[in-house]
Design a protein around this motif. Structure first.
Motif, short mmCIF file in Angstrom:
data_model
loop_
_atom_site.label_atom_id
_atom_site.label_comp_id
_atom_site.label_asym_id
_atom_site.label_seq_id
_atom_site.Cartn_x
_atom_site.Cartn_y
_atom_site.Cartn_z
N GLY A 122 0.81 -1.22 0.00
CA GLY A 122 0.00 0.00 0.00
C GLY A 122 0.84 1.26 0.00
N VAL A 123 1.85 1.34 0.87
CA VAL A 123 2.64 2.57 0.93
C VAL A 123 3.61 2.68 -0.25
CG1 VAL A 123 2.44 2.86 3.42
CG2 VAL A 123 4.36 1.57 2.50
N ILE A 124 4.07 1.55 -0.76
CA ILE A 124 4.95 1.62 -1.93
C ILE A 124 4.16 2.08 -3.14
CG2 ILE A 124 6.45 0.31 -3.48
CD1 ILE A 124 7.56 0.88 -0.63
N ARG A 125 2.96 1.58 -3.31
CA ARG A 125 2.10 2.08 -4.39
C ARG A 125 1.81 3.57 -4.20
NH1 ARG A 125 0.31 -1.75 -7.81
NH2 ARG A 125 0.02 -3.89 -7.08
N GLY A 126 1.76 4.00 -2.93
CA GLY A 126 1.50 5.41 -2.65
C GLY A 126 2.67 6.32 -2.93
N GLY A 127 3.87 5.74 -3.11
CA GLY A 127 5.02 6.57 -3.46
C GLY A 127 6.20 6.50 -2.52
N ALA A 128 6.10 5.73 -1.42
CA ALA A 128 7.23 5.62 -0.51
C ALA A 128 8.40 4.92 -1.21
CB ALA A 128 6.83 4.83 0.74
N ARG A 129 9.62 5.29 -0.83
CA ARG A 129 10.82 4.73 -1.45
C ARG A 129 11.32 3.47 -0.74
NH1 ARG A 129 11.94 5.55 -6.31
NH2 ARG A 129 14.06 4.89 -5.83
N GLY A 130 10.73 3.16 0.40
CA GLY A 130 11.18 1.97 1.11
C GLY A 130 10.31 1.68 2.32
N TYR A 131 10.60 0.56 2.97
CA TYR A 131 9.79 0.12 4.10
C TYR A 131 10.69 -0.71 5.01
CZ TYR A 131 5.42 -1.55 6.35
OH TYR A 131 4.39 -1.81 7.23
N VAL A 132 10.85 -0.24 6.25
CA VAL A 132 11.63 -0.99 7.24
C VAL A 132 10.79 -1.15 8.49
CG1 VAL A 132 13.88 -0.27 6.35
CG2 VAL A 132 12.74 1.13 8.09
#
Length: 242
Positions: A122-132
């Motif tokens: 969800g957040v990557i589709r929203g435009g975030a560059r990463g997830y930790v």
């Protein structure tokens, strides 16, 4: 700061991250609805002379986040996924123009206790560059911030697979009407219950009270028309949410 497993994390003055911080700077906004967590992150990474990270603002909900990010124009935003007012995805939606700026774009790095595929995607589709996840060490978090500032994509181990699978598939994910009835927080509690966590452990993981956990469990059981946590666990397992 301690990570989610209770292991102490830290940034030593002689580390590679410290050396990187000595010659570079990155302006960061912290967005998380738990003040104590923000304070811990600030203490861990905000020693600018050591890490190179300058925390220029904080926010606890969606409206605050948009206001602070717009006012400070940081290079990187550390963004929690579950926030009052619509969650991290709503912050990304409302900051789309800042992310798309031709000069000095604002970049987002999700930092969350959740390792659920739907949250990551969800957040990557929203435009975030990463997830930790919040089990990350302070040193690795600083390194991730600098990498995102440079335009890299950064993920905790195993989370990258969710994104690769999602974007490699041309089929839209099936709609689960039962799951859609649950809020993001209820899904989070559901997943931890299904993994066998006790209420006290869930409260500690999510930085909420045991009473709040009980309320979420009751709401989940009611919405899914289930009777107890054993049925709930079977329900979650059948949908591969565990």
């Amino acid at each position: 700061m301690s990570d989610e497993t209770g292991t102490e994390t830290g940034i030593e003055a002689g580390s590679g991250t410290a050396a990187r911080g000595a010659g570079r700077r990155v302006r960061v906004v912290l967005v998380d609805d738990h003040r104590m967590f923000r304070t811990g992150v600030q203490a861990e990474i905000g020693r600018t002379d050591v890490t190179g990270v300058e925390v220029v603002g904080e926010a606890a909900d969606v409206d605050q986040a948009v206001t602070v990010i717009t006012a400070t124009r940081p290079e990187v935003v550390l963004l929690d996924v579950h926030l009052p007012g619509g969650g991290g995805v709503e912050v990304l939606r409302r900051c789309a123009s800042l992310m798309a700026a031709p000069e000095d774009p604002v970049r987002f790095l999700a930092l969350s206790v959740s390792d659920a595929a739907e949250d990551v995607i969800g957040v990557i589709r929203g435009g975030a560059r990463g997830y930790v996840t919040k089990t990350i060490t302070g040193t690795d978090l600083v390194d991730s911030i600098f990498r995102v500032q440079e335009g890299d994509a950064v993920f905790s181990p195993r989370l990258a697979g969710f994104v690769l699978d999602a974007f490699a598939s041309t089929d839209a994910p099936p709609v689960d009407e039962d799951l859609d009835r649950l809020t993001q927080r209820e899904r989070e509690v559901l997943r931890l219950i299904a993994r066998g966590y006790a209420y006290k452990e869930i409260a500690k993981q999510l930085f909420i009270s045991v009473k709040t956990v009980e309320s979420h469990v009751s709401a989940v059981l009611r919405k899914l028309q289930l009777s107890n946590r054993h049925e709930l666990t079977r329900w979650a397992t059948a949908r591969r949410l565990v």
